[in-house]
Write an enzyme that holds these catalytic residues in place. Structure first.
Site, short mmCIF file in Angstrom:
data_model
loop_
_atom_site.label_atom_id
_atom_site.label_comp_id
_atom_site.label_asym_id
_atom_site.label_seq_id
_atom_site.Cartn_x
_atom_site.Cartn_y
_atom_site.Cartn_z
N MET A 151 -9.39 7.48 0.04
CA MET A 151 -10.17 7.90 1.22
C MET A 151 -10.79 9.26 0.96
O MET A 151 -10.15 10.14 0.37
CB MET A 151 -9.26 7.99 2.44
N HIS A 202 -8.62 0.35 -3.51
CA HIS A 202 -9.46 0.13 -2.33
C HIS A 202 -10.23 1.41 -2.04
O HIS A 202 -9.67 2.37 -1.50
CB HIS A 202 -8.54 -0.27 -1.16
N ASP A 249 -4.99 3.17 -1.73
CA ASP A 249 -6.01 3.47 -0.72
C ASP A 249 -6.66 4.80 -1.00
O ASP A 249 -6.05 5.86 -0.87
CB ASP A 249 -5.36 3.49 0.67
N SER A 270 0.84 -1.20 0.00
CA SER A 270 0.00 0.00 0.00
C SER A 270 0.87 1.24 0.00
O SER A 270 1.67 1.44 0.92
CB SER A 270 -0.89 0.02 1.24
N ASP A 302 -5.87 -6.65 5.05
CA ASP A 302 -5.39 -5.26 4.95
C ASP A 302 -5.37 -4.63 6.33
O ASP A 302 -6.43 -4.41 6.93
CB ASP A 302 -6.33 -4.50 4.00
N MET A 314 -12.34 3.54 -0.03
CA MET A 314 -12.90 3.81 1.30
C MET A 314 -13.65 5.13 1.19
O MET A 314 -13.26 6.16 1.75
CB MET A 314 -11.76 3.89 2.34
N MET A 322 -10.71 -6.42 6.25
CA MET A 322 -9.98 -5.36 6.97
C MET A 322 -9.54 -5.90 8.32
O MET A 322 -10.36 -6.35 9.12
CB MET A 322 -10.89 -4.14 7.19
N HIS A 376 -1.38 -1.62 -4.03
CA HIS A 376 -2.63 -1.28 -3.34
C HIS A 376 -2.76 0.24 -3.24
O HIS A 376 -1.88 0.91 -2.68
CB HIS A 376 -2.59 -1.93 -1.95
C1 DX5 Z 1 -6.07 1.33 6.01
C2 DX5 Z 1 -5.72 1.02 4.60
C3 DX5 Z 1 -4.57 0.11 4.48
C4 DX5 Z 1 -3.29 0.63 5.05
C5 DX5 Z 1 -2.53 -0.51 5.60
O1 DX5 Z 1 -7.17 2.16 6.03
O2 DX5 Z 1 -6.79 0.42 3.92
O3 DX5 Z 1 -4.37 -0.33 3.15
O4 DX5 Z 1 -2.50 1.31 4.13
O5 DX5 Z 1 -1.44 0.03 6.23
P1 DX5 Z 1 -0.55 -0.80 7.25
O6 DX5 Z 1 0.01 -1.96 6.50
O7 DX5 Z 1 0.48 0.22 7.63
O8 DX5 Z 1 -1.44 -1.21 8.40
ZN ZN Z 2 -6.38 -0.60 1.94
#
Ligand code: DX5
Ligand code: ZN
Length: 224
Positions: A46, A75, A44, A17, A181, A77, A146, A42
């Site tokens: 948000m 992903h 992310d 990620s 994740d 979110m 998750m 990956h």
């Molecule tokens: C969290 C994300 C993850 C995050 C994981 O909201 O969806 O993908 O980047 O990060 P680590 O591996 O640092 O927990």
């Molecule tokens: Zn993620």
């Protein structure tokens, strides 16, 4: 139409990620993990609404696309994934995962995603029960579990959430990937793989280390 396809289920894959990467130098960050043999990246996304943090959107994905031959594992979110899915597909996302908590008619959305030429994932928060995805999990190409509360990198792995992989594997069979994740590192990865995960997101445990190739190798070795 996506150019890069998820590897067929049956192998362990890392999906680093970039949330924990240097955002001022993402092309080089991605090149480092790809040269270490990674096939999936990956992303992310948000929105500051579904989760209390904001990252980036389709224009950045489109710029990154020119610098990578990896599968873009996107992903979402975000509160309204149906509104933005096409923009991400057009930008170069190959695989799009949405949160079951955000969609009223997941069957319809899964069909729409496949119609956009991308593979599709459904995900559930740590406190969301497996029953919420029971009807649709097998329609997807990957289920994302998750193992932290979404929103931030660097949080601690929640084993109780990872246990849901066992029931999900019963639901989907061997041909659909199960991704974990959150909080995945060399200490926790074997636990998640033991419950049936085969696709491993890691942010902090890869991009928080100076030697990304070594970090990836350490996690993959510990996964066996
Ligand atoms: C969290 C994300 C993850 C995050 C994981 O909201 O969806 O993908 O980047 O990060 P680590 O591996 O640092 O927990
Ligand atoms: Zn993620």
């Amino acid at each position: 139409m996506s150019k890069f396809k998820l590897p067929k289920a049956g192998t362990i894959e890392m999906s680093p990620s970039i949330l924990s990467a240097d955002f001022s130098d993402l092309a080089s960050e991605i090149a480092q993990v790809e040269s270490a043999g990674v096939n999936i990246i990956h992303l992310d996304i948000m929105d500051g609404h579904f989760v209390p943090n904001i990252t980036f959107g389709p224009p950045i994905v489109a710029k990154l696309r020119k610098h990578s031959n990896a599968v873009f594992d996107t992903h979402l979110m975000i509160s309204d994934p149906e509104k933005y899915a096409k923009a991400f597909a057009d930008a170069g996302s190959d695989h799009i995962t949405f949160h079951i908590e955000t969609v009223d008619n997941p069957e319809k959305f899964i069909d729409e995603l496949h119609g956009l030429g991308v593979t599709c994932g459904v995900t559930l928060n740590p406190e969301t029960p497996v029953e919420s995805i029971e009807k649709v999990a097998a329609m997807c190409d990957m289920v994302l579990v998750m193992t932290v509360h979404p929103g931030f990198g660097g949080q601690s792995y929640i084993e109780d959430a990872a246990k849901k992989c066992v029931r999900i594997r019963e639901l989907v069979g061997p041909d659909i990937r199960i991704e974990v994740d959150g909080g995945i590192d060399r200490e926790t990865v074997a636990n998640a793989v033991g419950y049936g995960a085969d696709t491993l997101v890691a942010g902090n445990a890869v991009f928080g280390k100076p030697d990304r190739a070594k970090a990836i190798n350490d996690i993959l070795m510990a996964a066996q």
